[in-house]
Enzyme design. Structure first.
Site, mmCIF file in Angstrom:
data_model
loop_
_atom_site.group_PDB
_atom_site.id
_atom_site.type_symbol
_atom_site.label_atom_id
_atom_site.label_comp_id
_atom_site.label_asym_id
_atom_site.label_seq_id
_atom_site.Cartn_x
_atom_site.Cartn_y
_atom_site.Cartn_z
ATOM 1 N N ASP A 1 -12.682 37.886 -60.239
ATOM 2 C CA ASP A 1 -11.956 38.682 -59.692
ATOM 3 C C ASP A 1 -11.449 40.075 -60.973
ATOM 4 O O ASP A 1 -11.607 40.552 -61.286
ATOM 5 C CB ASP A 1 -10.406 37.743 -59.381
ATOM 6 N N GLY B 1 -4.933 23.646 -59.593
ATOM 7 C CA GLY B 1 -6.161 24.603 -59.860
ATOM 8 C C GLY B 1 -5.715 25.435 -57.891
ATOM 9 O O GLY B 1 -6.602 26.020 -56.876
ATOM 10 N N LEU B 2 -4.566 25.056 -57.011
ATOM 11 C CA LEU B 2 -4.318 25.228 -55.314
ATOM 12 C C LEU B 2 -3.305 26.388 -55.897
ATOM 13 O O LEU B 2 -2.379 26.838 -54.678
ATOM 14 C CB LEU B 2 -3.637 23.987 -55.061
ATOM 15 N N SER C 1 1.525 28.738 -58.201
ATOM 16 C CA SER C 1 2.638 29.538 -58.922
ATOM 17 C C SER C 1 2.339 31.152 -57.786
ATOM 18 O O SER C 1 3.394 31.552 -57.572
ATOM 19 C CB SER C 1 1.722 29.956 -60.253
ATOM 20 N N GLU D 1 2.584 38.259 -63.153
ATOM 21 C CA GLU D 1 1.670 37.336 -63.906
ATOM 22 C C GLU D 1 1.162 37.980 -65.482
ATOM 23 O O GLU D 1 1.073 36.549 -66.419
ATOM 24 C CB GLU D 1 0.777 36.465 -63.043
ATOM 25 N N ASP E 1 -5.165 35.194 -56.139
ATOM 26 C CA ASP E 1 -4.367 34.215 -55.506
ATOM 27 C C ASP E 1 -3.200 34.728 -55.249
ATOM 28 O O ASP E 1 -2.727 34.089 -53.944
ATOM 29 C CB ASP E 1 -3.468 33.069 -57.593
HETATM 30 C C1 GLA Z 1 -7.814 31.383 -61.631
HETATM 31 C C2 GLA Z 1 -7.585 32.831 -61.865
HETATM 32 C C3 GLA Z 1 -8.068 33.450 -60.435
HETATM 33 C C4 GLA Z 1 -9.391 33.790 -60.904
HETATM 34 C C5 GLA Z 1 -10.068 32.113 -60.805
HETATM 35 C C6 GLA Z 1 -11.195 31.927 -61.221
HETATM 36 O O1 GLA Z 1 -7.396 30.599 -60.766
HETATM 37 O O2 GLA Z 1 -5.617 32.297 -61.826
HETATM 38 O O3 GLA Z 1 -7.250 34.940 -60.467
HETATM 39 O O4 GLA Z 1 -9.889 33.904 -62.126
HETATM 40 O O5 GLA Z 1 -9.049 31.022 -61.981
HETATM 41 O O6 GLA Z 1 -11.849 32.113 -60.038
#
Ligand code: GLA
Length: 413
Positions: A42, A130-131, A134, A179, A191
């Site tokens: 991204d 990692g979900l 935030s 952010e 996200d």
């Molecule tokens: C985190 C970041 C996202 C993206 C992922 C990796 O989740 O918040 O913006 O960069 O890592 O793909």
């Protein structure tokens, strides 16, 4: 039938009555997300596929006298009061930093919020795995404030109209500003986009350079999205994310003058062939990072085609290839995540899986035949548990709708 958000809203109502007295007038709801393909693409102007999941945050509240926004986190049993005309940062990493950041970013976008508010926050997105709990918090809070009518010039109706996606994209960019500029995390758009654009039983596609996006059916009945939490702390990843961004940036610098371009130059402007041709002149770490990012873009392209032709098996294979590339080229997997994937590969109904989000720790995301999801979870729990002595937390999820707001009637007693 009880809507899926009712249980969280009930908890919010009880907490609101206890803390502020009376009833909330509006709520915002927003999901967490999983990254399906397109890892670390991204912020490189690349392509991503994700899905919103049925784990979410609810913010419920009402207007209040004065120029203060008062929030209570029910999960953490903590409170914050934000002076709306002089919003200052709190401790890095704290939930209050996000809450203040949303108020700040909305004010930057539309002007100062029209009145004070009082609200409670309650959620069931696992934290720090990692979900994107935030982004779910940010989107739920923004929706709540828009729904309540305190964001100048923004009406919640605009978001549900035909041009709703335009407004959602503007909001996603505003929340990314929160952010990047207020919270101080240099993440991309994945996200916030996923939390705002989700659709039940659909995967999401986003081109982070052009903002072109799409929603692609995962099939009916679609696969379960099974999240396996290794219970290793994402704190380990502190600093690694920025380091990877810098490594990618070095490759960008090496190509910037060689490839004709207009506007901002991103890594994703480089093709895999161009990378291959320049391989020997590039720094040995940067070129592997770049190969991951560029091959991820390619896997997203193939993933879109796979879903368009209803081939969820091919899609699953691409997820496994993504995981291998993370492990071998981007170095953002870990022993725990590799072992969770190995356990998943041997479990019933497995279609594909990879780490979700930044990496290094936290969760894997797996697509699993819906009818096998419970057996799959049991098998992974057992085999990973035997190998590591740790029982992973497993969440069987579905692809869910994106954020929305609602006016609230008083609860029926
Ligand atoms: C985190 C970041 C996202 C993206 C992922 C990796 O989740 O918040 O913006 O960069 O890592 O793909």
């Amino acid at each position: 039938m009880t809507a899926s958000w009712e249980p969280l809203l009930s908890r919010a109502r009880v907490a609101f009555a206890a803390r502020f007295g009376g009833e909330p007038a509006a709520m915002g709801w927003a999901p967490g997300r999983v990254e399906l393909l397109g890892n670390h693409t991204d912020y490189n102007g690349g392509l991503v596929m994700s899905a919103a999941i049925d784990r979410a945050t609810v913010v419920a509240g009402r207007r209040a006298e004065g120029r203060e926004a008062r929030f209570v986190s029910v999960n953490l049993d903590q409170a914050d009061a934000v002076p709306l005309d002089a919003i200052e940062r709190t401790e890095s990493g704290a939930w209050t930093r996000y809450v203040r950041g949303v108020c700040w970013a909305l004010s930057q976008w539309c002007g100062p919020l029209k009145s004070g508010v009082e609200a409670v926050i309650v959620g069931d997105v696992p934290l720090g795995g990692g979900l994107s709990s935030s982004a779910s918090l940010q989107s739920a809070l923004a929706w709540f404030l828009i729904q309540l009518g305190v964001v100048p010039g923004r009406s919640s109706r605009a978001f549900t109209h035909d041009v709703g996606d335009l407004h959602r994209m503007e909001l996603a960019l505003t929340l990314r500003r929160c952010e990047n500029e207020f919270v101080g995390v240099g993440s991309g758009l994945l996200d916030q986009f996923s939390s705002l654009f989700g659709r039940a039983d659909h995967a999401l596609f986003l081109d982070c350079e052009t903002m072109a996006h799409d929603r692609l059916p995962l099939g009916k009945p679609g696969p379960a999205i099974v999240v396996c939490d290794s219970l290793t702390s994402r704190r380990l990843a502190d600093g690694m994310y920025d380091q990877r961004r810098a490594e990618c940036e070095r490759v960008v610098a090496a190509f910037r003058d060689r490839i004709p371009h207009r506007g901002e130059f991103h890594l994703s402007w480089v093709s895999l062939e161009q990378l291959e041709a320049a391989w020997d002149q590039l720094d040995p770490v940067g070129r592997r990072r770049a190969r991951h990012v560029l091959s991820e873009n390619e896997r997203v392209r193939q993933g879109v085609e796979a879903l368009k032709s209803g081939d969820v098996i091919a899609f699953g294979r691409l997820m496994l290839a993504s995981q291998a590339s993370s492990r071998d080229d981007f170095d953002n997997s870990s022993q725990a995540l590799d072992e969770l994937i190995a356990a998943a590969e041997a479990a019933p109904g497995f279609l594909g899986g990879k780490l979700s989000g930044a990496g290094w720790a936290g969760c894997t995301v797996n697509l699993v035949r819906a009818e096998c999801a419970a057996d799959f979870a049991e098998a992974v729990r057992t085999s990973y548990g035997v190998k590591t002595g740790i029982t992973p937390e497993i969440h069987i999820c579905r692809a869910a709708d994106g954020a929305f707001g609602r006016d609230l009637e008083p609860a029926q007693s």
